[in-house]
Design a protein around this motif. Structure first.
Motif, PDB file in Angstrom:
ATOM      1  N   ALA A  55       0.930  -0.917   0.043  1.00  0.00           N
ATOM      2  CA  ALA A  55       0.163  -0.166  -0.085  1.00  0.00           C
ATOM      3  C   ALA A  55       0.908   1.228   0.026  1.00  0.00           C
ATOM      4  CB  ALA A  55      -0.992  -0.092   1.192  1.00  0.00           C
ATOM      5  N   ALA A  56       0.330   2.129  -0.647  1.00  0.00           N
ATOM      6  CA  ALA A  56       1.169   3.592  -0.521  1.00  0.00           C
ATOM      7  C   ALA A  56       0.950   4.126   0.610  1.00  0.00           C
ATOM      8  CB  ALA A  56       0.589   4.342  -1.853  1.00  0.00           C
ATOM      9  N   LYS A  77      -3.732  17.821  -2.087  1.00  0.00           N
ATOM     10  CA  LYS A  77      -3.758  16.798  -3.235  1.00  0.00           C
ATOM     11  C   LYS A  77      -2.616  15.667  -2.661  1.00  0.00           C
ATOM     12  CE  LYS A  77      -4.880  20.221  -6.352  1.00  0.00           C
ATOM     13  NZ  LYS A  77      -4.330  20.984  -7.661  1.00  0.00           N
ATOM     14  N   HIS A  78      -2.669  14.417  -3.346  1.00  0.00           N
ATOM     15  CA  HIS A  78      -1.585  13.615  -3.244  1.00  0.00           C
ATOM     16  C   HIS A  78      -1.843  12.432  -4.076  1.00  0.00           C
ATOM     17  CE1 HIS A  78      -5.003  11.298  -0.865  1.00  0.00           C
ATOM     18  NE2 HIS A  78      -4.275  10.223  -1.163  1.00  0.00           N
ATOM     19  N   ALA A  79      -0.868  11.831  -4.654  1.00  0.00           N
ATOM     20  CA  ALA A  79      -0.792  10.866  -5.490  1.00  0.00           C
ATOM     21  C   ALA A  79       0.374  10.069  -5.483  1.00  0.00           C
ATOM     22  CB  ALA A  79      -0.668  11.456  -7.074  1.00  0.00           C
ATOM     23  N   SER A  80       0.006   8.681  -5.903  1.00  0.00           N
ATOM     24  CA  SER A  80       1.121   7.816  -5.569  1.00  0.00           C
ATOM     25  C   SER A  80       1.762   7.139  -6.644  1.00  0.00           C
ATOM     26  CB  SER A  80       0.694   6.609  -4.481  1.00  0.00           C
ATOM     27  OG  SER A  80       0.180   7.133  -3.345  1.00  0.00           O
ATOM     28  N   GLY A  81       2.900   6.706  -6.623  1.00  0.00           N
ATOM     29  CA  GLY A  81       3.605   5.879  -7.717  1.00  0.00           C
ATOM     30  C   GLY A  81       5.049   5.282  -7.187  1.00  0.00           C
ATOM     31  N   VAL A 110       7.673  14.162  -0.533  1.00  0.00           N
ATOM     32  CA  VAL A 110       7.638  12.871  -0.857  1.00  0.00           C
ATOM     33  C   VAL A 110       7.789  12.049   0.468  1.00  0.00           C
ATOM     34  CG1 VAL A 110       8.968  10.775  -2.170  1.00  0.00           C
ATOM     35  CG2 VAL A 110       8.803  13.335  -3.245  1.00  0.00           C
ATOM     36  N   LEU A 111       6.699  10.956   0.505  1.00  0.00           N
ATOM     37  CA  LEU A 111       6.850   9.962   1.512  1.00  0.00           C
ATOM     38  C   LEU A 111       6.966   8.521   1.173  1.00  0.00           C
ATOM     39  CD1 LEU A 111       3.981  12.327   1.827  1.00  0.00           C
ATOM     40  CD2 LEU A 111       4.053  11.455   4.026  1.00  0.00           C
ATOM     41  N   THR A 112       7.412   8.086   2.005  1.00  0.00           N
ATOM     42  CA  THR A 112       7.834   6.578   1.827  1.00  0.00           C
ATOM     43  C   THR A 112       7.351   5.596   3.218  1.00  0.00           C
ATOM     44  OG1 THR A 112       9.522   4.714   1.292  1.00  0.00           O
ATOM     45  CG2 THR A 112      10.173   6.333   2.797  1.00  0.00           C
TER      46      THR A 112
END
Length: 187
Positions: A55-56, A77-81, A110-112
């Protein structure tokens, strides 16, 4: 009115007997289908085991490094990839402090997700100190794109940015590299 050359057929007029025969035929089909079932399905698959998607990271669970007078920053806003090609998704979040008026500056982070614990910020793409607002934000094929709105001078009211810049960030050589898609232009 013209009469048909073919005599009237018996099935063109319904009677209770026709409805009874139709109901009996339908009951026979439904009843017979209960005896003719396909083999039980199983969840076993042949071949290599499927890859489990991770999961992101959830940006609302991370500590965003913004000073918002004791309040949590607002995630706009947020988006994952998968930005760095390691097979695990990262999340890019656009955040700002809540303000009663004007246009507060945005931050892009940027989050991990570490092996254990909550998501954490690993890079800042836009620092709120730069006094920019972010629009048209997206993450596509490992590339982060955004339109940055700013001010040409301190005399410009904070409600009305007068500069626009399109920017992209891509992971190269262990860092995010920013490139401008076009020169900064006035709004």
């Amino acid at each position: 009115m013209q009469h048909s050359a073919v005599p009237e057929l018996a099935h063109t007029r319904t009677s209770p007997m026709h409805w009874l025969a139709t109901a009996a035929a339908l009951a026979a089909v439904v009843g017979g289908s209960s005896f003719l079932q396909p083999e039980d399905a199983t969840a076993a698959q042949h071949g290599p085991p499927p890859v489990t998607a991770q999961a992101a990271p959830d940006p609302t669970a991370a500590t965003i490094p913004m000073n918002c007078a004791g309040e949590r920053p607002q995630i706009l806003k947020h988006a994952s990839g998968d930005l760095d090609g390691d097979g695990r998704p990262e999340t890019v979040a656009v955040a700002r402090c809540v303000a009663g008026s004007g246009t507060p500056p945005s931050g892009v982070y940027v989050l991990t997700r570490p092996a254990s614990g909550k998501p954490r910020v690993v890079a800042t793409l836009v620092d709120p100190k730069d006094r920019l607002s972010v629009t048209d934000f997206a993450v596509t094929n490992g590339v982060v794109t955004a339109t940055l709105l700013g001010y040409s001078s301190s005399a410009v009211p904070r409600c009305c940015p007068d500069k626009t810049e399109k920017a992209t960030w891509q992971w190269r050589d262990s860092t995010f590299v920013r490139s401008e898609q076009s020169a900064a232009v006035g709004v």
